[in-house]
Scaffold this motif. Structure first.
Motif, PDB file in Angstrom:
ATOM      1  N   HIS A 128      47.303  16.011  11.811  1.00  0.00           N
ATOM      2  CA  HIS A 128      46.938  16.615  10.527  1.00  0.00           C
ATOM      3  C   HIS A 128      46.580  18.082  10.737  1.00  0.00           C
ATOM      4  CE1 HIS A 128      45.391  16.635   6.374  1.00  0.00           C
ATOM      5  NE2 HIS A 128      44.553  17.542   6.840  1.00  0.00           N
ATOM      6  N   ARG A 129      46.911  18.892   9.693  1.00  0.00           N
ATOM      7  CA  ARG A 129      46.515  20.308   9.703  1.00  0.00           C
ATOM      8  C   ARG A 129      46.345  20.779   8.265  1.00  0.00           C
ATOM      9  NH1 ARG A 129      49.740  25.471  12.497  1.00  0.00           N
ATOM     10  NH2 ARG A 129      48.200  27.060  11.905  1.00  0.00           N
TER      11      ARG A 129
ATOM     12  N   TYR B 135      38.027  26.774   2.463  1.00  0.00           N
ATOM     13  CA  TYR B 135      37.108  27.914   2.448  1.00  0.00           C
ATOM     14  C   TYR B 135      37.637  29.125   3.227  1.00  0.00           C
ATOM     15  CZ  TYR B 135      34.264  23.862   1.251  1.00  0.00           C
ATOM     16  OH  TYR B 135      33.805  22.693   0.695  1.00  0.00           O
ATOM     17  N   GLY B 136      38.939  29.302   3.239  1.00  0.00           N
ATOM     18  CA  GLY B 136      39.533  30.489   3.845  1.00  0.00           C
ATOM     19  C   GLY B 136      39.823  30.403   5.326  1.00  0.00           C
ATOM     20  N   THR B 137      38.897  29.790   6.087  1.00  0.00           N
ATOM     21  CA  THR B 137      39.093  29.769   7.545  1.00  0.00           C
ATOM     22  C   THR B 137      38.721  28.443   8.205  1.00  0.00           C
ATOM     23  OG1 THR B 137      36.852  30.611   8.029  1.00  0.00           O
ATOM     24  CG2 THR B 137      38.594  32.245   7.680  1.00  0.00           C
ATOM     25  N   LEU B 138      38.088  27.535   7.486  1.00  0.00           N
ATOM     26  CA  LEU B 138      37.623  26.299   8.112  1.00  0.00           C
ATOM     27  C   LEU B 138      38.798  25.366   8.366  1.00  0.00           C
ATOM     28  CD1 LEU B 138      35.078  24.801   9.060  1.00  0.00           C
ATOM     29  CD2 LEU B 138      34.961  23.754   6.785  1.00  0.00           C
ATOM     30  N   SER B 139      39.046  25.053   9.623  1.00  0.00           N
ATOM     31  CA  SER B 139      40.216  24.266   9.990  1.00  0.00           C
ATOM     32  C   SER B 139      39.927  22.778   9.967  1.00  0.00           C
ATOM     33  CB  SER B 139      40.719  24.666  11.385  1.00  0.00           C
ATOM     34  OG  SER B 139      39.698  24.492  12.349  1.00  0.00           O
ATOM     35  N   TYR B 140      40.871  22.024   9.448  1.00  0.00           N
ATOM     36  CA  TYR B 140      40.867  20.566   9.498  1.00  0.00           C
ATOM     37  C   TYR B 140      42.087  20.136  10.304  1.00  0.00           C
ATOM     38  CZ  TYR B 140      37.595  20.702   5.508  1.00  0.00           C
ATOM     39  OH  TYR B 140      36.537  20.929   4.670  1.00  0.00           O
ATOM     40  N   ILE B 141      41.890  19.992  11.581  1.00  0.00           N
ATOM     41  CA  ILE B 141      43.004  19.658  12.479  1.00  0.00           C
ATOM     42  C   ILE B 141      42.647  18.405  13.267  1.00  0.00           C
ATOM     43  CG2 ILE B 141      44.047  20.399  14.676  1.00  0.00           C
ATOM     44  CD1 ILE B 141      44.333  23.165  13.400  1.00  0.00           C
ATOM     45  N   CYS B 142      43.639  17.546  13.460  1.00  0.00           N
ATOM     46  CA  CYS B 142      43.457  16.357  14.270  1.00  0.00           C
ATOM     47  C   CYS B 142      44.613  16.268  15.255  1.00  0.00           C
ATOM     48  CB  CYS B 142      43.406  15.117  13.379  1.00  0.00           C
ATOM     49  SG  CYS B 142      43.162  13.583  14.311  1.00  0.00           S
ATOM     50  N   LEU B 143      44.274  16.075  16.519  1.00  0.00           N
ATOM     51  CA  LEU B 143      45.255  15.963  17.594  1.00  0.00           C
ATOM     52  C   LEU B 143      45.050  14.655  18.339  1.00  0.00           C
ATOM     53  CD1 LEU B 143      44.916  19.627  18.785  1.00  0.00           C
ATOM     54  CD2 LEU B 143      47.125  18.612  18.167  1.00  0.00           C
ATOM     55  N   GLU B 144      46.157  14.004  18.650  1.00  0.00           N
ATOM     56  CA  GLU B 144      46.123  12.719  19.364  1.00  0.00           C
ATOM     57  C   GLU B 144      46.664  12.911  20.771  1.00  0.00           C
ATOM     58  OE1 GLU B 144      47.456   8.709  17.590  1.00  0.00           O
ATOM     59  OE2 GLU B 144      49.162   9.369  18.804  1.00  0.00           O
TER      60      GLU B 144
ATOM     61  N   PHE C 161      43.234  11.381   4.862  1.00  0.00           N
ATOM     62  CA  PHE C 161      43.829  11.204   6.185  1.00  0.00           C
ATOM     63  C   PHE C 161      42.868  10.497   7.136  1.00  0.00           C
ATOM     64  CE2 PHE C 161      43.588  13.006  10.478  1.00  0.00           C
ATOM     65  CZ  PHE C 161      44.727  12.452  11.034  1.00  0.00           C
ATOM     66  N   LEU C 162      41.606  10.938   7.174  1.00  0.00           N
ATOM     67  CA  LEU C 162      40.645  10.345   8.100  1.00  0.00           C
ATOM     68  C   LEU C 162      40.399   8.870   7.787  1.00  0.00           C
ATOM     69  CD1 LEU C 162      38.051  13.230   8.552  1.00  0.00           C
ATOM     70  CD2 LEU C 162      39.742  12.419  10.206  1.00  0.00           C
ATOM     71  N   LYS C 163      40.393   8.517   6.521  1.00  0.00           N
ATOM     72  CA  LYS C 163      40.229   7.107   6.147  1.00  0.00           C
ATOM     73  C   LYS C 163      41.424   6.283   6.626  1.00  0.00           C
ATOM     74  CE  LYS C 163      37.320   8.146   2.156  1.00  0.00           C
ATOM     75  NZ  LYS C 163      37.211   8.189   0.679  1.00  0.00           N
TER      76      LYS C 163
ATOM     77  N   LYS D 254      36.814  14.311  -1.848  1.00  0.00           N
ATOM     78  CA  LYS D 254      38.075  13.576  -1.888  1.00  0.00           C
ATOM     79  C   LYS D 254      39.203  14.599  -1.859  1.00  0.00           C
ATOM     80  CE  LYS D 254      36.291   9.614  -4.477  1.00  0.00           C
ATOM     81  NZ  LYS D 254      36.415   8.775  -5.700  1.00  0.00           N
ATOM     82  N   ASN D 255      39.848  14.705  -0.719  1.00  0.00           N
ATOM     83  CA  ASN D 255      40.951  15.646  -0.554  1.00  0.00           C
ATOM     84  C   ASN D 255      41.940  15.069   0.459  1.00  0.00           C
ATOM     85  OD1 ASN D 255      39.860  16.227   2.062  1.00  0.00           O
ATOM     86  ND2 ASN D 255      38.478  17.749   1.155  1.00  0.00           N
ATOM     87  N   ASP D 256      42.948  15.830   0.788  1.00  0.00           N
ATOM     88  CA  ASP D 256      43.977  15.333   1.715  1.00  0.00           C
ATOM     89  C   ASP D 256      43.389  14.987   3.079  1.00  0.00           C
ATOM     90  OD1 ASP D 256      45.904  15.583  -0.205  1.00  0.00           O
ATOM     91  OD2 ASP D 256      46.699  17.488   0.540  1.00  0.00           O
ATOM     92  N   TYR D 257      42.382  15.760   3.502  1.00  0.00           N
ATOM     93  CA  TYR D 257      41.823  15.524   4.836  1.00  0.00           C
ATOM     94  C   TYR D 257      40.972  14.255   4.862  1.00  0.00           C
ATOM     95  CZ  TYR D 257      39.815  16.521   9.417  1.00  0.00           C
ATOM     96  OH  TYR D 257      39.433  16.458  10.747  1.00  0.00           O
ATOM     97  N   THR D 258      40.138  14.061   3.854  1.00  0.00           N
ATOM     98  CA  THR D 258      39.323  12.847   3.848  1.00  0.00           C
ATOM     99  C   THR D 258      40.210  11.606   3.692  1.00  0.00           C
ATOM    100  OG1 THR D 258      38.906  13.049   1.457  1.00  0.00           O
ATOM    101  CG2 THR D 258      37.290  14.038   2.948  1.00  0.00           C
TER     102      THR D 258
END
Length: 255
Positions: free
Chosen positions: A240-241, A245-254, A24-26, A18-22
């Protein structure tokens, strides 16, 4: 009309976090109600573009190791759609893109992580598609162009991959994001938003830290497919951006 979306799928453990990215995806899943989903996943590679042809419930593929045991019994009971798969194949082959049918492969975590967070009820038919690394970036883009009509048919095209994907650089205890990872992503996002295809086609030579960010291209290929499948009149949007873990990106582009 439904846009085309590129999503960084992260690790399989994302389904339990449960974080900002999850969050966002929901929320993203509530934004669109497609009649079907076509997902190009970085975790399925083949020399000929393979398309899942099945109407039954997919088996689960646990293509990872070292995570909590609960993940190896996690289920996402999505069903396929031969009707959507056939339409997809017709569109691709009418543009000279060779494909093959796959009637047995299950869903890999590049698909079920994203789909579970967006559509937890698993009530939308899913067609999974492989990526072919032997094709040039220009050819990947043309694959997307050949299926632009899917958005008008209320089919959501998802490219599931990553922008920065170098597992050797992940630090499970990191609190800060590495500067080089952010610099690579900033360059990539800028070129995408400007529709600078010439630069993107040559990203391996032009983008800062390209080889460090993407040792192999399989996780970035879905991005170029999404770019092609989006509507040309619509400007790409960064939805979203964030990082973990230092380098793992969570990015979403439309697109």
């Amino acid at each position: 009309m439904i846009p085309s979306i590129f999503i960084c799928h992260g690790g399989p453990n994302l389904v339990f976090e449960k974080n900002d990215y999850t969050k966002f995806l929901k929320e993203l899943g509530r934004r669109y109600t497609p009649k079907g989903i076509v997902i190009f996943t970085a975790h399925w590679e083949s020399d000929t573009l393979a398309i899942s042809f099945r109407d039954d419930t997919y088996e689960m593929i646990y293509d990872f190791g070292g995570f909590q045991k609960e993940l190896y019994s996690f289920k996402y009971p999505a069903k396929g759609s031969i009707e959507i798969a056939s339409s997809l194949q017709t569109k691709l082959e009418s543009h000279g893109i060779t494909t093959k049918k796959d009637e047995s492969r299950g869903l890999d975590h590049g698909a079920w992580v994203v789909l579970h967070l967006m559509y937890p009820e698993a009530n939308i038919p899913v067609v999974q598609v492989s990526v072919n690394l032997k094709l040039s970036i220009e050819e990947q883009y043309k694959i997307g162009q050949s299926i632009q009509e899917l958005g008008k048919e209320d089919i959501l095209v998802i490219g599931s991959g990553a922008t920065v994907h170098n597992l050797a650089t992940i630090d499970w205890e990191a609190n800060d994001t590495k500067a080089w990872a952010m610099e690579f992503d900033s360059w990539l996002i800028d070129k995408v938003e400007k529709k600078d295809l010439d630069s993107l086609m040559a990203f391996e030579n032009l983008a800062p830290y390209a080889k460090l960010a993407i040792p192999r291209n399989e996780h970035l290929v879905p991005l170029f497919i999404n770019m092609g499948s989006g509507q040309n009149k619509v400007s790409p949007k960064l939805l979203h951006r964030s990082y973990d873990y230092g380098t793992l990106s969570y990015i979403c582009l439309e697109f």
